[in-house]
Design an enzyme around this catalytic site. Structure first.
Site, PDB file in Angstrom:
ATOM      1  N   SER A 141      17.031  23.561 -61.644  1.00  0.00           N
ATOM      2  CA  SER A 141      17.094  24.726 -60.841  1.00  0.00           C
ATOM      3  C   SER A 141      18.564  25.283 -60.859  1.00  0.00           C
ATOM      4  CB  SER A 141      16.437  24.257 -59.462  1.00  0.00           C
ATOM      5  OG  SER A 141      16.714  25.354 -58.636  1.00  0.00           O
ATOM      6  N   TYR A 154      17.182  19.201 -52.078  1.00  0.00           N
ATOM      7  CA  TYR A 154      17.020  19.716 -53.195  1.00  0.00           C
ATOM      8  C   TYR A 154      18.115  20.071 -54.085  1.00  0.00           C
ATOM      9  CZ  TYR A 154      14.195  22.505 -56.673  1.00  0.00           C
ATOM     10  OH  TYR A 154      13.758  23.080 -57.944  1.00  0.00           O
TER      11      TYR A 154
END
Length: 266
Positions: A141, A154
């Protein structure tokens, strides 16, 4: 990579980008092995692949369990003989305000985004060493490059995976194993529909998979997309950290409630 005749193991394939990618690779001749926790969705996916003339195998497992993850790899090799491509695509998180979280909650999200990849990665690496090579692709990501507001656990997990894959390139490259790290921006999926995160310049699942397939064909070490977000991240990495922190803090909403066991908010 030319996908025709290749064995491709896709982790996190029951929905979202993983599902679309499985259909795409099967359509290009790959024998696709799909794994995730939801057996019914995996079996429906394989049925759709077969209906379209492709080849698929569903192996349901919870990749947070290292034994279950290793069994998926072993069963793939038992039935198909090898693994040419693995796509580590599991993970995700809603908006996470660490000011309202405790340590257990933080580490739980890190496990669900880090452990699931590692638990599949290392049995696959050992298999690829035995067979003389293969391609490892990890869907990371853009949050893996920066400490993004509302995505702390995250971002931390994705940052750890980024460094782990970089080190794997050094240690496993001599065995003929290649590594591609793929860094999407915001993608509109079933899982992100109500996750509470703002999603500027969001792509559809199909658009994101177009980028992923392009990266798998070209095999760059790092592939960031979309174009605008790629350069915003690169610019942020060049700016002084104090300035980046101030900009990101401007986007942080007020905290709603403290975590259980957390100190009172000032």
């Amino acid at each position: 990579m030319n996908f025709d005749g290749k064995v491709a193991l896709i982790v996190g394939a029951s929905s979202g980008m993983g599902r679309v990618l499985a259909l795409r690779l099967a359509g290009e001749g790959a024998h696709v092995v799909v794994t995730a926790r939801r057996k019914d969705k995996l079996e429906a996916l394989v049925a759709e692949i077969v209906q379209q003339g492709g080849r698929g195998l569903a192996l349901a497992a919870d990749a947070q369990d290292p034994t279950a993850a290793e069994q998926v790899v072993q069963e793939t090799v038992r039935q198909l003989g090898r693994i040419d491509l693995v796509v580590l695509n599991a993970g995700g998180a809603p908006a996470l305000d660490m000011r309202a979280m405790n340590a257990r909650e933080v580490t739980a999200y890190m496990r669900s985004n880090y452990d699931v990849a590692v638990n599949v990665l290392f049995p696959v690496l050992h298999q690829m060493v035995r067979q003389g090579g293969g391609l490892v692709a990890q869907t990371n990501s853009l949050a893996g490059w920066l400490g993004v507001p509302l995505q702390g656990p995250y971002s931390a997990a994705k940052g750890a995976l980024r460094l782990l894959i970089d080190t794997c390139r050094v240690e496993f490259g001599p065995y003929g194993i290649r590594f591609v790290s793929i860094y999407p921006g915001f993608v509109a999926t079933e899982a992100t529909a109500n996750d509470g995160m703002p999603a500027p310049l969001a792509l559809s699942e199909v658009q994101a998979v177009d980028h992923i397939v392009h990266a798998l064909r070209r095999e760059p070490l790092d592939y960031l997309f979309p174009f605008t977000m790629r350069w915003l991240v690169r610019l942020a990495l060049l700016l002084p950290k104090r300035l980046t922190t101030r900009i990101l803090r401007h986007e942080l909403p007020p905290v709603t409630a403290p975590a259980a066991g957390a100190p009172p908010l000032a």
